[in-house]
Enzyme design. Structure first.
Site, PDB file in Angstrom:
ATOM      1  N   TYR A 142      35.672  28.618   1.850  1.00  0.00           N
ATOM      2  CA  TYR A 142      34.367  28.446   1.203  1.00  0.00           C
ATOM      3  C   TYR A 142      34.451  27.455   0.039  1.00  0.00           C
ATOM      4  O   TYR A 142      33.444  26.877  -0.368  1.00  0.00           O
ATOM      5  CB  TYR A 142      33.820  29.779   0.688  1.00  0.00           C
ATOM      6  CG  TYR A 142      33.415  30.757   1.776  1.00  0.00           C
ATOM      7  CD1 TYR A 142      33.618  30.466   3.114  1.00  0.00           C
ATOM      8  CD2 TYR A 142      32.822  31.963   1.464  1.00  0.00           C
ATOM      9  CE1 TYR A 142      33.264  31.345   4.115  1.00  0.00           C
ATOM     10  CE2 TYR A 142      32.455  32.859   2.457  1.00  0.00           C
ATOM     11  CZ  TYR A 142      32.682  32.554   3.779  1.00  0.00           C
ATOM     12  OH  TYR A 142      32.322  33.438   4.761  1.00  0.00           O
ATOM     13  N   LYS A 191      45.959  36.408   9.146  1.00  0.00           N
ATOM     14  CA  LYS A 191      46.114  35.879  10.515  1.00  0.00           C
ATOM     15  C   LYS A 191      47.420  35.083  10.507  1.00  0.00           C
ATOM     16  O   LYS A 191      47.454  33.874  10.782  1.00  0.00           O
ATOM     17  CB  LYS A 191      44.883  35.017  10.857  1.00  0.00           C
ATOM     18  CG  LYS A 191      44.802  34.573  12.295  1.00  0.00           C
ATOM     19  CD  LYS A 191      44.480  35.683  13.263  1.00  0.00           C
ATOM     20  CE  LYS A 191      44.477  35.176  14.699  1.00  0.00           C
ATOM     21  NZ  LYS A 191      44.509  36.256  15.695  1.00  0.00           N
ATOM     22  N   ASP A 223      42.010  40.278  13.473  1.00  0.00           N
ATOM     23  CA  ASP A 223      41.336  40.689  14.714  1.00  0.00           C
ATOM     24  C   ASP A 223      41.583  42.168  14.994  1.00  0.00           C
ATOM     25  O   ASP A 223      40.674  42.905  15.401  1.00  0.00           O
ATOM     26  CB  ASP A 223      41.736  39.802  15.900  1.00  0.00           C
ATOM     27  CG  ASP A 223      43.188  39.373  15.873  1.00  0.00           C
ATOM     28  OD1 ASP A 223      43.893  39.718  14.904  1.00  0.00           O
ATOM     29  OD2 ASP A 223      43.640  38.710  16.821  1.00  0.00           O
ATOM     30  N   ASP A 247      34.502  38.497   3.864  1.00  0.00           N
ATOM     31  CA  ASP A 247      33.062  38.386   4.036  1.00  0.00           C
ATOM     32  C   ASP A 247      32.653  39.081   5.334  1.00  0.00           C
ATOM     33  O   ASP A 247      31.728  39.907   5.379  1.00  0.00           O
ATOM     34  CB  ASP A 247      32.692  36.886   4.077  1.00  0.00           C
ATOM     35  CG  ASP A 247      31.198  36.659   3.917  1.00  0.00           C
ATOM     36  OD1 ASP A 247      30.464  37.636   3.725  1.00  0.00           O
ATOM     37  OD2 ASP A 247      30.768  35.493   3.999  1.00  0.00           O
ATOM     38  N   ASP A 251      30.918  43.148   5.935  1.00  0.00           N
ATOM     39  CA  ASP A 251      29.635  43.366   6.614  1.00  0.00           C
ATOM     40  C   ASP A 251      29.815  44.336   7.774  1.00  0.00           C
ATOM     41  O   ASP A 251      28.979  45.206   8.013  1.00  0.00           O
ATOM     42  CB  ASP A 251      29.068  42.035   7.138  1.00  0.00           C
ATOM     43  CG  ASP A 251      28.143  41.371   6.128  1.00  0.00           C
ATOM     44  OD1 ASP A 251      28.342  41.599   4.914  1.00  0.00           O
ATOM     45  OD2 ASP A 251      27.238  40.629   6.539  1.00  0.00           O
TER      46      ASP A 251
END
Ligand code: NAD
Length: 360
Positions: A142, A191, A223, A247, A251
């Site tokens: 970001y 990851k 994942d 992020d 959610d």
């Protein structure tokens, strides 16, 4: 105590949910003998409309000078076609950067009264959901370089994800300390089988784990974490992860609790200044209709009292009042269940404020 709070209502449902949080803070101030001085700052689309930029320098200065910052939400379809530099979200990223808000704490707790609102079966959430996501907030993709160019006659876009070791170490320390104050279990999500940033992340977390032998530490790929959050959410205590993964996972985790409208968050710096906000966006589909759930914002205000002002009794009173209102069967549309009483955003805020006055 006298405290100055920068209030950033923003766009969409932002002003409606912030009004309810302020209603609750006013009751807290009266009950416990505090004075809260609110300084309102335009941020996001409303600031673009008024000034041509998503936040003015004066607005940023007001945030910096305040004792704490309370945000609603920014953005909406009206500003989707703005140039990248003046999009509403830019202001949010700028505030996080300017205030050094590198640690985002997102508690995910299933209110027992809302178990039926969770999309998961009762046997899956039977042991409860009470986890904390510690998300890195000022690094990663970001905040990397974003470019779109034409290569071989077609548009090509690139976003750079970068992390320096010190950025990982400081969020790691927040996560280990947070785990220490909870059930002592920390899972670092990355990851590392693919990304260099994740390999540095994992190596740094492993180094830190030696300093926190009382915290039970392990790694999980992002994942696998996305899957495990649905399969067995009660296994998690504290999750620490980088900006983009955090992020998305937060959610996902919010849905375990029935509605994103219930979820508070705190964004902390290395000093005392922090920003408190619900994790959801500006919900343009609900804006201006008195339909939004203000509880995520009200619970964010409770986090502000607890973390920024060390007002534990006041924060407890807000959380207790939310339980009382849910126990009494009042629900906004997003958490509505059969047999409950539907209420709008403003009435929900009034019910919580009234419940605070009833607490002994
Ligand atoms: P959103 O979180 O606004 O909405 C997602 C869904 O959740 C919608 O169905 C909405 O109605 C519902 N919802 C959200 N908050 C709710 C509440 N308090 N009560 C009841 N229901 C609620 O996400 P989105 O639709 O992807 O984004 C809308 C806008 O918000 C976009 O412009 C986006 O960029 C922006 N956004 C802002 C922030 C922020 O300010 N921190 C965060 C995320 C998205």
């Amino acid at each position: 105590m006298n405290k100055t709070i920068a209030i950033l209502p923003g766009d969409g449902i932002g002003p409606e949910i912030i009004a309810e949080a302020v209603k609750v803070l006013d009751v807290i101030a009266a009950k416990y003998g505090h004075t809260f001085d609110y300084q309102t700052v335009d941020i996001g689309g409303c600031a673009i409309d008024r000034y041509g930029v998503p936040i003015l320098e004066e607005g940023m200065a007001t945030c910096k000078a305040a004792d704490s910052v309370l945000l609603g939400a920014v953005g909406g379809p009206k500003w989707d076609s703005c140039p990248p530099d003046i999009r509403p979200e830019r202001a949010l990223l700028a505030v996080r950067k300017e205030l050094g808000l590198f640690a985002n704490l997102r508690p995910t707790r299933l209110f027992p009264q809302l178990a039926a609102a969770s999309p998961l079966r009762e046997e899956t959430i039977g042991q409860g959901v009470d986890l904390m996501i510690v998300r890195e907030l000022t690094g990663g993709v970001y905040f990397g370089t974003h470019t779109t160019e034409t290569v071989d006659g077609e548009p090509k876009a690139t976003d750079i994800m970068a992390y320096a070791e010190h950025e990982i170490e400081r969020i790691g320390r927040v996560a280990f300390e947070t785990a220490r104050k909870r059930r002592g279990n920390l899972i670092s999500v990355d990851k590392a089988n693919v990304l260099d940033t994740s390999r540095l992340w994992r190596a740094t977390m492993h180094r830190l784990s030696a300093e926190y032998p009382d915290v039970q530490y392990s790694d999980m790929l992002v994942d696998a974490t996305a899957m495990q959050l649905i399969r067995n959410p009660s296994q998690f205590d504290v999750i620490v992860t980088e900006n983009l993964f955090g992020d998305i996972l937060s959610d996902e985790a919010s849905m375990l609790t029935g509605s994103i409208g219930m979820m508070p968050s705190a964004s902390l710096s290395s000093g005392t200044l922090g920003m408190y906000e619900p994790i959801h966006g500006s919900a343009p589909d609900l804006a201006g209709q008195d339909k939004a759930n203000p509880l995520g914002t009200i619970l964010s205000a409770a986090m502000m009292l607890r973390y920024a002002f060390s007002m534990a009794a006041e924060a407890d009173a807000i959380e207790c009042a939310v339980h009382m209102v849910l126990d009494a069967g009042y629900r906004t549309g997003d958490i509505m269940q059969e047999g409950c009483t539907p209420v709008g955003c403003a009435q929900m805020g009034t019910l919580v404020a009234d419940a605070i006055t009833q607490i002994g």
